[in-house]
Design an enzyme around this catalytic site. Structure first.
Site, mmCIF file in Angstrom:
data_model
loop_
_atom_site.group_PDB
_atom_site.id
_atom_site.type_symbol
_atom_site.label_atom_id
_atom_site.label_comp_id
_atom_site.label_asym_id
_atom_site.label_seq_id
_atom_site.Cartn_x
_atom_site.Cartn_y
_atom_site.Cartn_z
ATOM 1 N N ASN A 146 1.664 1.156 6.195
ATOM 2 C CA ASN A 146 2.223 0.204 4.706
ATOM 3 C C ASN A 146 3.180 -0.757 5.046
ATOM 4 O O ASN A 146 4.337 -0.439 6.012
ATOM 5 C CB ASN A 146 2.611 1.199 4.141
ATOM 6 C CG ASN A 146 4.031 0.641 3.057
ATOM 7 O OD1 ASN A 146 3.609 -0.507 2.598
ATOM 8 N ND2 ASN A 146 4.763 1.389 2.305
ATOM 9 N N GLY A 147 2.910 -1.717 4.818
ATOM 10 C CA GLY A 147 4.675 -2.661 5.772
ATOM 11 C C GLY A 147 3.064 -3.507 6.087
ATOM 12 O O GLY A 147 2.117 -4.259 6.074
ATOM 13 N N GLY B 292 -0.958 0.906 -5.154
ATOM 14 C CA GLY B 292 -2.482 0.548 -4.612
ATOM 15 C C GLY B 292 -3.696 1.114 -5.585
ATOM 16 O O GLY B 292 -3.812 2.066 -5.795
ATOM 17 N N TYR C 291 12.058 -1.589 -8.514
ATOM 18 C CA TYR C 291 10.744 -1.843 -9.093
ATOM 19 C C TYR C 291 9.738 -1.154 -8.451
ATOM 20 O O TYR C 291 8.961 -0.563 -8.781
ATOM 21 C CB TYR C 291 10.064 -3.587 -8.676
ATOM 22 C CG TYR C 291 8.742 -3.698 -9.501
ATOM 23 C CD1 TYR C 291 8.437 -3.058 -10.633
ATOM 24 C CD2 TYR C 291 8.121 -4.380 -8.256
ATOM 25 C CE1 TYR C 291 7.457 -4.369 -11.141
ATOM 26 C CE2 TYR C 291 6.640 -4.715 -9.427
ATOM 27 C CZ TYR C 291 6.430 -4.115 -9.717
ATOM 28 O OH TYR C 291 5.326 -4.788 -10.727
ATOM 29 N N CYS D 242 0.601 -0.823 -0.118
ATOM 30 C CA CYS D 242 -0.072 0.067 0.374
ATOM 31 C C CYS D 242 1.060 1.635 0.040
ATOM 32 O O CYS D 242 1.721 1.108 0.060
ATOM 33 C CB CYS D 242 -1.172 -0.186 1.448
ATOM 34 S SG CYS D 242 -0.402 0.278 2.666
#
Length: 496
Positions: free
Chosen positions: A136-137, A62, A278, A36
């Protein structure tokens, strides 16, 4: 109970983990899926609108759902929905979201169940008032903590690791939210960039290893927070600095003060290398390193390590373009747009037949026959996960008349799953975990195949050589995880 602008109540989860069962975000493109992206605002009268545009800039992180929660010093307003940011929000649901502080979230699209329950920010009500959380994680020890809390009488309405954090805060004997958050963060392990919003405070924190990116920006007197710095450019802000690993910032509505604190000392710094390779947008900077420049250096290093005589260099769009340019510049072989991405395939409710799904990559990519026909092509990609997409792209180039296809990967072989918020298949599904480089070459039908070396990757990213592994997490390549990770067999990943 606090309710959203659409009247929804507390969410219910259906999976054991936030990313459980999500074995690839795109059925056609065999790529990794980012968990996310987060965006926060403090001290601006148009906090909700800024979050809307900030989340647009983070849409690549996301595409499944989006949400924003706003506080005005007295109450909350929030809205969440399924789909892209532009599909979830409009003037009607943004208008009531008045306030000078906000937190926003985008969640990545998966092949698993897509439900509103998975959208963030999550909003909870506890003895200290209302609390919204966006992160996020992934927390690697959440299942163990949850099991212990349930034995002690806690009742969970979800199975999200974010709810585990909310329960720990609610059960804390600390008298203030800041102390409760600190105490909670010391109990959890893993990778995270957290934002906690109450009616009068915004608290942001980053895990002690700095695994997930988290940056601070300024817009006039306002403060901005985001997963990537590109979001600041979108709203007219400027990058200020990164949130430090183990750092906790408290922004107070009443005083306007920003308190720089920490809940933990910096542990072994381990920024996710895949962000550079990426995930992050090329125009973002992570820890003061520009992503496009780092990827070009990866391509240059790859050319030094694995030169091949060819007619053209082409990159798999979009994340491999920078590396392909670097490879071409280093070798002097012309860079060409041999592959074109169709940006308008979107999502569809029509499920194609299995036969058509096998041809599904053609919905995403097309080879330019006039460019590749009769040519020896160097195809640059950022990674190989299962190998299925690499095979399809190599065959696309061959069907378009390429005489030779030499594959160069701007990262080492991806052989280990990630437990820190990146959606990866089980170890046995990762082609590099079960096949040699030569076997992978045969599997993807390439004339030759080379991966960037581990040391070459570290050199190309360019972080100072003063920390272990240059301050990067490369566990997906070398199996050296910076924190304790769950037993894969216990997670049901199918590993032997």
């Amino acid at each position: 109970m606090v309710r959203s602008t659409s009247g929804e109540a507390t969410p219910l989860w259906t999976g054991r983990y936030y990313n459980e069962g999500h074995t690839g975000q795109d059925s056609f493109m065999d790529k990794l899926g980012e968990e996310c992206g987060v965006f926060g605002v403090f001290g601006h009268s148009e906090a909700a609108s800024l979050s809307y545009y900030g989340l647009h800039a983070l849409q690549h992180r996301g595409q499944e759902s989006a949400g924003i929660c706003v506080a005005n010093g007295e109450s909350f307003h929030y809205h969440r929905g399924m789909g892209l940011v532009k599909e979830v929000f409009n003037n009607d649901n943004l208008a009531p979201m008045t306030g000078s502080a906000s937190i926003g979230h985008v969640r990545y699209s998966t092949s698993g169940e897509s439900k509103l329950a998975n959208a963030q920010p999550l909003v909870f009500k506890y003895r200290g008032g209302d609390l919204a959380i966006a992160t996020n994680g992934n927390l690697t020890n959440a299942p163990e903590i949850k099991e212990q809390l349930e034995k002690e009488g806690s009742i969970f309405q979800t199975t999200s690791d974010t709810e585990v954090v909310a329960h720990l805060i609610a059960r804390s004997k600390q008298n203030d939210i800041v102390s409760a958050v600190k105490e909670t963060l010391l109990r959890v392990e893993g990778a995270y960039a957290f934002m906690f919003l109450t009616k009068d405070k915004l608290i942001v924190a980053r895990d002690p290893h700095g695994l997930r990116p988290f940056v601070i920006g300024r817009l006039g007197n306002a403060w901005l927070f985001a997963s990537e710095s590109c979001a600041f450019d979108t709203v007219g802000g400027k990058y200020y600095r990164d949130v430090e690993p183990g750092e906790l910032l408290v922004l107070d509505f009443k005083t306007g003060a920003v308190t720089e604190d920490r809940f933990s000392p910096i542990k072994q710094r381990a920024i996710c290398a895949m962000e550079y390779i990426y995930f992050a947008r090329p125009d973002s900077d992570i820890d003061e390193t520009n992503i496009h420049s780092a990827r070009k250096r990866m391509g240059r290093q790859l050319a030094i390590e694995a030169f091949v005589d060819a007619d053209i260099v082409t990159g798999v769009p979009d994340s491999s373009i920078s590396a392909a340019i670097g490879y071409a510049e280093q070798t002097g072989i012309p860079y060409e747009l041999g592959l074109i991405k169709n940006r308008y395939t979107g999502r569809t409710f029509i499920q194609p037949s299995q036969e058509l799904r096998e041809q599904g990559v053609k919905m995403k990519l097309s080879a330019v026959r006039s460019i590749v026909e009769g040519k020896r092509v160097v195809m640059i990609d950022d990674s190989i996960v299962r190998g299925t997409t690499s095979l399809r792209i190599v065959n696309l180039l061959r069907e378009a008349g390429a005489k030779e296809v030499h594959v160069r990967i701007s990262s080492p072989p991806f052989a280990n799953p990630c437990f820190y918020g990146i959606d990866t298949p089980s170890r046995k599904e990762l082609i590099a975990a079960v096949k040699s480089v030569e076997e992978i070459r045969e599997a993807i039908n390439a004339d030759s195949l080379h991966f960037l070396s581990h040391e070459g990757l570290l050199t190309a990213i360019g972080r100072p050589n003063v920390e272990v592994n240059r301050g990067l997490c490369t566990a997906c390549f070398d199996n050296r995880y910076p924190t304790p990770v769950p037993d894969e067999a216990a997670l049901g990943c199918g590993c032997d």
